[in-house]
Design an enzyme around this catalytic site. Structure first.
Site, mmCIF file in Angstrom:
data_model
loop_
_atom_site.group_PDB
_atom_site.id
_atom_site.type_symbol
_atom_site.label_atom_id
_atom_site.label_comp_id
_atom_site.label_asym_id
_atom_site.label_seq_id
_atom_site.Cartn_x
_atom_site.Cartn_y
_atom_site.Cartn_z
ATOM 1 N N ASP A 23 0.831 -1.211 0.000
ATOM 2 C CA ASP A 23 0.000 0.000 0.000
ATOM 3 C C ASP A 23 0.867 1.264 0.000
ATOM 4 O OD1 ASP A 23 -1.323 -2.281 1.094
ATOM 5 O OD2 ASP A 23 -2.856 -1.016 1.984
ATOM 6 N N HIS B 43 -1.113 4.456 -0.445
ATOM 7 C CA HIS B 43 -2.140 5.307 0.173
ATOM 8 C C HIS B 43 -1.873 6.808 0.044
ATOM 9 C CE1 HIS B 43 -5.245 2.755 1.728
ATOM 10 N NE2 HIS B 43 -4.392 1.953 2.355
ATOM 11 N N ASP C 38 -4.239 -0.385 -3.223
ATOM 12 C CA ASP C 38 -4.365 0.740 -2.282
ATOM 13 C C ASP C 38 -3.350 1.836 -2.595
ATOM 14 O OD1 ASP C 38 -6.429 -0.655 -1.165
ATOM 15 O OD2 ASP C 38 -5.694 -0.555 0.889
ATOM 16 N N ASP D 22 -6.375 7.155 -1.380
ATOM 17 C CA ASP D 22 -7.123 7.337 -0.124
ATOM 18 C C ASP D 22 -6.192 7.556 1.059
ATOM 19 O OD1 ASP D 22 -9.721 7.300 -1.062
ATOM 20 O OD2 ASP D 22 -10.021 5.162 -0.736
ATOM 21 N N ARG D 23 -6.738 8.260 2.054
ATOM 22 C CA ARG D 23 -6.069 8.611 3.309
ATOM 23 C C ARG D 23 -4.980 9.667 3.087
ATOM 24 N NH1 ARG D 23 -8.207 5.543 7.409
ATOM 25 N NH2 ARG D 23 -8.899 3.454 6.889
ATOM 26 N N ASN E 266 -8.634 -2.965 -1.983
ATOM 27 C CA ASN E 266 -10.005 -2.666 -1.579
ATOM 28 C C ASN E 266 -10.314 -1.165 -1.663
ATOM 29 O OD1 ASN E 266 -8.122 -2.642 0.775
ATOM 30 N ND2 ASN E 266 -9.919 -1.920 1.887
ATOM 31 N N HIS E 267 -9.277 -0.314 -1.684
ATOM 32 C CA HIS E 267 -9.509 1.126 -1.791
ATOM 33 C C HIS E 267 -9.616 1.608 -3.232
ATOM 34 C CE1 HIS E 267 -9.513 2.979 2.235
ATOM 35 N NE2 HIS E 267 -8.977 1.809 2.576
ATOM 36 N N HIS F 167 -3.691 -8.383 -3.016
ATOM 37 C CA HIS F 167 -3.770 -7.296 -2.041
ATOM 38 C C HIS F 167 -4.188 -7.793 -0.655
ATOM 39 C CE1 HIS F 167 -4.231 -3.353 -0.331
ATOM 40 N NE2 HIS F 167 -5.416 -3.715 0.123
ATOM 41 N N ARG G 273 -12.576 -6.577 10.038
ATOM 42 C CA ARG G 273 -13.012 -5.453 9.210
ATOM 43 C C ARG G 273 -14.510 -5.486 8.912
ATOM 44 N NH1 ARG G 273 -8.167 -3.567 6.551
ATOM 45 N NH2 ARG G 273 -6.451 -5.047 6.774
ATOM 46 N N HIS H 201 -2.247 -4.708 2.508
ATOM 47 C CA HIS H 201 -3.539 -4.514 3.176
ATOM 48 C C HIS H 201 -3.473 -4.171 4.656
ATOM 49 C CE1 HIS H 201 -7.858 -4.787 3.215
ATOM 50 N NE2 HIS H 201 -7.959 -5.980 3.769
#
Length: 413
Positions: A157, A159, A186, A189-190, A218-219, A267, A315, A342
């Protein structure tokens, strides 16, 4: 489970509502916050969160009402002609000459991004549309061949931490046919430089498809992007049209990769049932938003656990799987190792399941607060022994993580 034991336990509804919200399940969240409000009618915090949740659901219903039926929906990518977009004479940023993305252009673009300059929308469209075309042609499970004496790097990731991405390239070299990478989902995001990250990765893909491989995380989905910042960032830096375009292109990303028929890279993780073959993964129709169950969902969301067998996911999506599940999957598919991402790890990586599973995470000091290292893995053929390199975070401009995130989510920070 707390609610089952005590149906009047208001904190249970509150926490479940917050979890539903984090997964983009606004309608389910609304039901829980309505229950909290009913139990605690004078609680100002519950009232505030219920009101915001009602707004989110109303907006969602409005979007659903005005959306064209699936059968009539036209691809936004097919409605864009980037050749017809003029570039102003005063634009001083990176330019693509013709249809070919060159290394010179990518370097100039990265340098502009480093100095917080924007890429012209004409070139942003070109990069995203050309990447879409390349990704559409790939299978859901991509086989990668690394020739003897050559190496291959897997990153986890990122991110939206663009300046840490630049540091990876400083440490390990830029992507090229002789220095290929796989970024394992990923990307966005964030972190608040997600657009810079995704355009950089996509530009390298356009420059040389075999220099960089990209997997879905997943993002890379509408529901996550709506909450965790990417949608707001793209809308702020580019336009609503780009929000739709990225959502389409994310649906084209492959779900997993296999290196030299030995290393399975995904991922999230493995499955709720035994007996899943690589051919089953290849057969997945991935051109959609991630479902809430099934093989595609589990590839993107699942996590390893220390205990054998399987358990519920922390989750709320996917599952947790033990070393025995990993061992059987590898044996049945004649593989040696699972590499996945992840999860943030203190050292940037973790080796689990009797050495048969490695988690790699490449966003150091995640969200500017976790204090973790980042890592990437270099494999050298023919033995593909994993060589793990760790690194620390580098400074970035004073734009906080989650700067573009959904206002509702910040209420729980």
């Amino acid at each position: 489970m707390a609610i089952e034991v005590d149906p009047k336990y208001s904190k249970g509804y509150y926490r479940r509502g917050a979890a539903h919200l984090g997964l983009g399940k606004f309608k389910d969240a609304l039901k829980d916050f309505q229950q909290v409000k009913k139990m605690c009618p004078n609680d100002p915090d519950a009232t505030k969160k219920l009101r915001e949740c009602e707004k989110a659901v109303m907006k969602l219903k409005f979007e659903e009402a005005i959306a064209a039926p699936e059968s009539q929906r036209r691809s936004v990518a097919e409605s864009i002609d980037y050749h017809s977009i003029d570039v102003e004479a005063q634009y001083s940023g990176a330019r693509i000459e013709g249809d070919v993305v060159t290394l010179e252009f990518v370097k100039k673009m990265m340098d502009d991004f480093k100095n917080q300059k924007c890429l012209h929308k004409r070139y942003a469209y070109q990069i995203v549309l050309q990447t879409r075309e390349l990704l559409q042609a790939l299978p859901s499970l991509v086989d990668i061949t690394v020739h003897d004496g050559k190496h291959f790097t897997v990153c986890g990731d990122v991110h939206g931490q663009f300046y840490d991405l630049l540091n990876i390239f400083e440490l390990n070299g830029l992507p090229s046919d002789d220095n290929p990478y796989l970024f394992n989902g990923d990307f966005v995001d964030r972190g608040s430089f997600s657009l810079e990250v995704i355009l950089t990765l996509f530009a390298f893909k356009c420059m040389s498809p075999s220099a960089i491989y990209l997997a879905r995380g997943n993002h890379e989905s509408k529901s996550m992007n709506k909450i965790y910042g990417f949608e707001g960032e793209v809308r702020s830096k580019l336009s609503d049209t780009f929000v739709e375009l990225f959502a389409e292109v994310f649906c084209c990303l492959p779900l997993a990769h296999v290196i030299n028929s030995k290393v399975f890279v995904v991922h999230g993780g493995l499955f709720s049932v035994d007996g899943v073959k690589l051919s089953d993964i290849r057969a997945i129709n991935r051109f959609c938003e991630p479902p809430e169950e099934g093989l595609m969902c589990e590839l993107l969301w699942s996590d390893p656990q220390p205990l054998p067998g399987r358990g519920p996911s922390k989750r709320g999506v996917g599952l947790s799987f033990g070393a025995d599940v990993t061992k059987r999957f590898l044996q049945e598919n004649h593989l040696d190792l699972v590499v996945r991402s992840h999860e943030v790890k203190d050292e940037g990586y973790e080796i689990e399941h009797d050495g048969k599973l490695i988690t790699v995470f490449s966003a150091p000091n995640y969200c500017d607060q976790m204090g973790n290292k980042g890592a990437f893995i270099r494999f050298e053929a023919p033995d593909l022994k994993p060589n793990i390199v760790t690194f620390t975070a580098v400074p970035h401009p004073d734009v906080k993580p989650m700067a573009y995130a959904n206002n509702f989510l910040r209420m729980f920070s």
